[in-house]
Design a protein around this motif. Sequence first.
Motif, PDB file in Angstrom:
ATOM      1  N   THR A 390       0.891  -1.199   0.091  1.00  0.00           N
ATOM      2  CA  THR A 390      -0.086  -0.119  -0.037  1.00  0.00           C
ATOM      3  C   THR A 390       0.835   1.182  -0.168  1.00  0.00           C
ATOM      4  OG1 THR A 390      -1.853  -1.344   1.232  1.00  0.00           O
ATOM      5  CG2 THR A 390      -1.828   1.327   1.210  1.00  0.00           C
ATOM      6  N   VAL A 391       0.583   2.303  -0.945  1.00  0.00           N
ATOM      7  CA  VAL A 391       1.315   3.409  -1.123  1.00  0.00           C
ATOM      8  C   VAL A 391       0.467   4.607  -0.700  1.00  0.00           C
ATOM      9  CG1 VAL A 391       2.799   4.947  -2.354  1.00  0.00           C
ATOM     10  CG2 VAL A 391       3.169   2.339  -2.568  1.00  0.00           C
ATOM     11  N   LYS A 392       0.700   5.380   0.198  1.00  0.00           N
ATOM     12  CA  LYS A 392      -0.216   6.396   0.439  1.00  0.00           C
ATOM     13  C   LYS A 392       0.741   7.948  -0.143  1.00  0.00           C
ATOM     14  CE  LYS A 392      -3.306   9.184   2.018  1.00  0.00           C
ATOM     15  NZ  LYS A 392      -3.701   9.593   3.521  1.00  0.00           N
ATOM     16  N   PHE A 393       0.054   8.466  -1.081  1.00  0.00           N
ATOM     17  CA  PHE A 393       0.702   9.512  -1.770  1.00  0.00           C
ATOM     18  C   PHE A 393       0.589  10.897  -1.037  1.00  0.00           C
ATOM     19  CE2 PHE A 393       0.507   6.181  -5.019  1.00  0.00           C
ATOM     20  CZ  PHE A 393       1.791   6.127  -5.398  1.00  0.00           C
ATOM     21  N   LYS A 394       1.280  11.702  -1.144  1.00  0.00           N
ATOM     22  CA  LYS A 394       1.205  13.254  -0.776  1.00  0.00           C
ATOM     23  C   LYS A 394      -0.078  13.702  -1.170  1.00  0.00           C
ATOM     24  CE  LYS A 394       5.830  13.550   1.180  1.00  0.00           C
ATOM     25  NZ  LYS A 394       7.009  14.397   1.200  1.00  0.00           N
ATOM     26  N   ASP A 395      -0.263  13.559  -2.432  1.00  0.00           N
ATOM     27  CA  ASP A 395      -1.439  14.112  -3.163  1.00  0.00           C
ATOM     28  C   ASP A 395      -3.070  13.579  -2.505  1.00  0.00           C
ATOM     29  OD1 ASP A 395      -1.916  11.543  -4.531  1.00  0.00           O
ATOM     30  OD2 ASP A 395      -1.398  12.358  -6.325  1.00  0.00           O
ATOM     31  N   GLY A 396      -2.755  12.571  -1.604  1.00  0.00           N
ATOM     32  CA  GLY A 396      -4.080  12.106  -0.960  1.00  0.00           C
ATOM     33  C   GLY A 396      -4.345  10.716  -1.592  1.00  0.00           C
ATOM     34  N   ARG A 397      -3.843  10.455  -2.768  1.00  0.00           N
ATOM     35  CA  ARG A 397      -4.245   9.129  -3.194  1.00  0.00           C
ATOM     36  C   ARG A 397      -3.539   8.119  -2.414  1.00  0.00           C
ATOM     37  NH1 ARG A 397      -2.753   8.898  -9.518  1.00  0.00           N
ATOM     38  NH2 ARG A 397      -1.098  10.239  -8.753  1.00  0.00           N
ATOM     39  N   GLU A 398      -4.250   6.896  -2.380  1.00  0.00           N
ATOM     40  CA  GLU A 398      -3.772   5.708  -1.818  1.00  0.00           C
ATOM     41  C   GLU A 398      -4.021   4.346  -2.815  1.00  0.00           C
ATOM     42  OE1 GLU A 398      -4.337   4.812   2.517  1.00  0.00           O
ATOM     43  OE2 GLU A 398      -5.370   3.025   1.862  1.00  0.00           O
ATOM     44  N   LEU A 399      -2.741   3.816  -3.155  1.00  0.00           N
ATOM     45  CA  LEU A 399      -3.012   2.729  -4.136  1.00  0.00           C
ATOM     46  C   LEU A 399      -2.406   1.576  -3.438  1.00  0.00           C
ATOM     47  CD1 LEU A 399      -1.562   4.405  -7.125  1.00  0.00           C
ATOM     48  CD2 LEU A 399      -3.932   3.903  -6.635  1.00  0.00           C
ATOM     49  N   THR A 400      -3.288   0.343  -3.659  1.00  0.00           N
ATOM     50  CA  THR A 400      -2.854  -1.071  -2.780  1.00  0.00           C
ATOM     51  C   THR A 400      -3.104  -2.148  -3.801  1.00  0.00           C
ATOM     52  OG1 THR A 400      -3.757  -0.287  -0.667  1.00  0.00           O
ATOM     53  CG2 THR A 400      -3.774  -2.732  -1.128  1.00  0.00           C
ATOM     54  N   ALA A 401      -1.864  -2.729  -4.035  1.00  0.00           N
ATOM     55  CA  ALA A 401      -2.256  -4.228  -4.713  1.00  0.00           C
ATOM     56  C   ALA A 401      -1.782  -5.298  -3.985  1.00  0.00           C
ATOM     57  CB  ALA A 401      -1.158  -4.080  -5.882  1.00  0.00           C
ATOM     58  N   ARG A 402      -2.450  -6.467  -4.003  1.00  0.00           N
ATOM     59  CA  ARG A 402      -2.164  -7.835  -3.467  1.00  0.00           C
ATOM     60  C   ARG A 402      -1.894  -8.940  -4.323  1.00  0.00           C
ATOM     61  NH1 ARG A 402      -5.809 -11.104   1.035  1.00  0.00           N
ATOM     62  NH2 ARG A 402      -5.010 -13.174   0.463  1.00  0.00           N
ATOM     63  N   VAL A 403      -0.706  -9.739  -4.336  1.00  0.00           N
ATOM     64  CA  VAL A 403      -0.511 -10.762  -5.142  1.00  0.00           C
ATOM     65  C   VAL A 403      -0.223 -12.074  -4.108  1.00  0.00           C
ATOM     66  CG1 VAL A 403       1.013 -11.749  -7.023  1.00  0.00           C
ATOM     67  CG2 VAL A 403       0.518  -9.182  -6.931  1.00  0.00           C
ATOM     68  N   ASP A 404      -0.947 -13.052  -4.521  1.00  0.00           N
ATOM     69  CA  ASP A 404      -0.803 -14.282  -3.686  1.00  0.00           C
ATOM     70  C   ASP A 404       0.013 -15.289  -4.448  1.00  0.00           C
ATOM     71  OD1 ASP A 404      -2.736 -13.193  -1.926  1.00  0.00           O
ATOM     72  OD2 ASP A 404      -4.190 -14.611  -2.320  1.00  0.00           O
ATOM     73  N   TYR A 405      -0.143 -15.314  -6.040  1.00  0.00           N
ATOM     74  CA  TYR A 405       0.736 -16.375  -6.635  1.00  0.00           C
ATOM     75  C   TYR A 405       1.466 -15.511  -7.627  1.00  0.00           C
ATOM     76  CZ  TYR A 405      -2.709 -19.277  -4.541  1.00  0.00           C
ATOM     77  OH  TYR A 405      -3.451 -20.062  -3.650  1.00  0.00           O
ATOM     78  N   PRO A 406       2.828 -15.291  -7.483  1.00  0.00           N
ATOM     79  CA  PRO A 406       3.609 -14.460  -8.255  1.00  0.00           C
ATOM     80  C   PRO A 406       3.892 -15.339  -9.349  1.00  0.00           C
ATOM     81  CG  PRO A 406       5.030 -15.422  -6.505  1.00  0.00           C
ATOM     82  CD  PRO A 406       3.749 -15.731  -6.129  1.00  0.00           C
ATOM     83  N   ARG A 407       4.119 -14.602 -10.503  1.00  0.00           N
ATOM     84  CA  ARG A 407       4.355 -15.271 -11.760  1.00  0.00           C
ATOM     85  C   ARG A 407       5.659 -16.096 -11.762  1.00  0.00           C
ATOM     86  NH1 ARG A 407       1.614 -16.162 -16.033  1.00  0.00           N
ATOM     87  NH2 ARG A 407       2.427 -16.013 -18.210  1.00  0.00           N
ATOM     88  N   GLY A 408       5.359 -17.273 -12.402  1.00  0.00           N
ATOM     89  CA  GLY A 408       6.545 -18.406 -12.113  1.00  0.00           C
ATOM     90  C   GLY A 408       5.938 -19.338 -11.136  1.00  0.00           C
ATOM     91  N   HIS A 409       4.997 -19.183 -10.232  1.00  0.00           N
ATOM     92  CA  HIS A 409       4.489 -20.082  -9.344  1.00  0.00           C
ATOM     93  C   HIS A 409       3.422 -21.109 -10.279  1.00  0.00           C
ATOM     94  CE1 HIS A 409       1.830 -21.602  -6.063  1.00  0.00           C
ATOM     95  NE2 HIS A 409       2.452 -21.444  -5.176  1.00  0.00           N
ATOM     96  N   LYS A 411       0.752 -22.117  -9.957  1.00  0.00           N
ATOM     97  CA  LYS A 411      -0.564 -21.550 -10.099  1.00  0.00           C
ATOM     98  C   LYS A 411      -0.669 -20.326 -10.991  1.00  0.00           C
ATOM     99  CE  LYS A 411      -2.571 -23.442  -5.889  1.00  0.00           C
ATOM    100  NZ  LYS A 411      -3.354 -23.371  -4.618  1.00  0.00           N
ATOM    101  N   ASN A 412       0.341 -19.920 -11.378  1.00  0.00           N
ATOM    102  CA  ASN A 412       0.781 -18.506 -12.320  1.00  0.00           C
ATOM    103  C   ASN A 412       1.848 -18.849 -13.176  1.00  0.00           C
ATOM    104  OD1 ASN A 412       0.371 -16.163 -13.236  1.00  0.00           O
ATOM    105  ND2 ASN A 412       1.053 -14.752 -11.635  1.00  0.00           N
ATOM    106  N   PRO A 413       1.967 -20.012 -13.803  1.00  0.00           N
ATOM    107  CA  PRO A 413       3.255 -20.353 -14.475  1.00  0.00           C
ATOM    108  C   PRO A 413       3.545 -19.439 -15.431  1.00  0.00           C
ATOM    109  CG  PRO A 413       1.465 -21.704 -15.086  1.00  0.00           C
ATOM    110  CD  PRO A 413       0.926 -20.976 -13.863  1.00  0.00           C
ATOM    111  N   MET A 414       4.997 -19.444 -15.598  1.00  0.00           N
ATOM    112  CA  MET A 414       5.558 -19.015 -16.839  1.00  0.00           C
ATOM    113  C   MET A 414       5.438 -19.711 -17.982  1.00  0.00           C
ATOM    114  SD  MET A 414       9.012 -17.356 -15.027  1.00  0.00           S
ATOM    115  CE  MET A 414       9.807 -16.727 -16.560  1.00  0.00           C
ATOM    116  N   THR A 415       5.204 -19.251 -19.100  1.00  0.00           N
ATOM    117  CA  THR A 415       5.261 -20.058 -20.351  1.00  0.00           C
ATOM    118  C   THR A 415       6.628 -20.534 -20.847  1.00  0.00           C
ATOM    119  OG1 THR A 415       5.315 -18.029 -21.836  1.00  0.00           O
ATOM    120  CG2 THR A 415       3.099 -18.766 -21.106  1.00  0.00           C
ATOM    121  N   ASP A 416       6.474 -21.371 -21.783  1.00  0.00           N
ATOM    122  CA  ASP A 416       7.885 -21.832 -22.314  1.00  0.00           C
ATOM    123  C   ASP A 416       8.443 -20.670 -22.891  1.00  0.00           C
ATOM    124  OD1 ASP A 416       7.171 -24.394 -21.342  1.00  0.00           O
ATOM    125  OD2 ASP A 416       6.829 -25.086 -23.610  1.00  0.00           O
TER     126      ASP A 416
END
Length: 461
Positions: A390-409, A411-416
């Motif tokens: 979560t990033v709270k910006f000084k301009d008042g915005r707040e952006l959040t991202a959650r990832v459970d399965y990174p690329r390469g896992h 359940k989220n595999p990299m292609t050949d």
Amino acid sequence: MVRDSLGEAIVHYALNIRFEDLDQQVINEVKRRVLDSLGVALAAFTAEPVKIARGIARNYKSNIEATLWGTPNTAAIDWASFTNALMVRYLDYNDTYLGKEPLHPSDMIPTLVAAAEYRRLGGKDLTTAIAASYEVGVRLCDAGSLRLHGWDHVNYIGIAVTAGLAKLMGLDENKALNALSIATVPHAAMRQSRVGELSHWKAAATANSSRNAVFATLLAMEGFTGPDAPLKGEMGFIRQLLANEFNEKIILELSSIPSPKRILDTYIKPYPVEYHAQSAVDAAREIRKEYGKAIEPDDVDYIVIDTFKAAYDIIVKDPEKWDPKTKETADHSLMWVTAVALMHGTVELHHYRPENIRDPRVLSLIRKMKVNVDPELDKLYPSAIPNRVTVKFKDGRELTARVDYPRGHPKNPMTDEEVENKFRMLTDGILTRDQISTVISLVRNLENLGDIKQLVKAIIV
């Protein structure tokens, strides 16, 4: 004769698995791991510890030799194994498994390649040994946690790679069990290698376990015997290193010779960072993309990273991780890799140049961070690798991202294609375009290679 029901299950399994027992998906995954290992190894060719090891290795000649990767030179097989495994591990960019214990299973591949090269074996033999060693290594990680008792995961590498070595070097079950005993009992590695400011040895620890396995295998080949009951004895591995907290059933199941499939549960890395931080990089990239430009310290009020306990213990809690000064510490800092991804939109090898590690803007972003262990995220580990940024910006915005399965896992595999592109990126400027194409083609057809030396010769820098 060495007696040990767990050791007997391991060596009986490894020696009796045949190429015909492998599913096509497993064969394909072995190929992907071989290509990935070659790429990360060659990208580390000029790294300081690799140059030191290679320089020393050249001094050690033998009747039992293997090639020092990237060169036309050979060295005694134990030194070649150490040097090549160090290359694979150094950038912290090779594959991972997370169970009760973490592991980098492809640390074993250079040693198995060295044995196959020495014996003039082909791709089917190598593929089978790799699949069997992965099966043993991943099962060990599921059976018990070394790190919770202060010992290093590389102790499992020593056991698993010995199983594959015994197969490739043609040992019978009695000699293989002696090799496992000699590789295991004298060589308990402490987790201090991964605490505080990290050194060159962090990347060399598995290389040393592999070197010890080679040494043990060579002794056992000639009839040298090892301690009785190395794993289950009253002063053996499971009591001394695991305080008897070990699920034997997971290993004893090998006695039924299941087809090796556990390589399918391991993960390929899209970023050169410690695996528990991969999903944090993915989350930071999402925020950076949504923000639309580089996130600078002056833009930010504060940053919160919610993570799980294993990540906190390994890549957060040490004071050095909050102010990294070396590549080895930076790639094991959840805060540092997240800050770099927020600024640059990714994490790449060039970010580990000394001047970039100490970039004042990155360090300033770190000082705006707070890291929490979230009990809900912690419940998901190790099935998931969850991080929320979560990033709270000084301009008042707040952006959040959650990832459970990174690329390469799984359940989220990299292609050949992604795996091959990673190899191209890692070897660009190291190999010629023709060499890159040749190596990819050889690995795609690994099971059809009559002599694995064809592949080793193709990667001369």
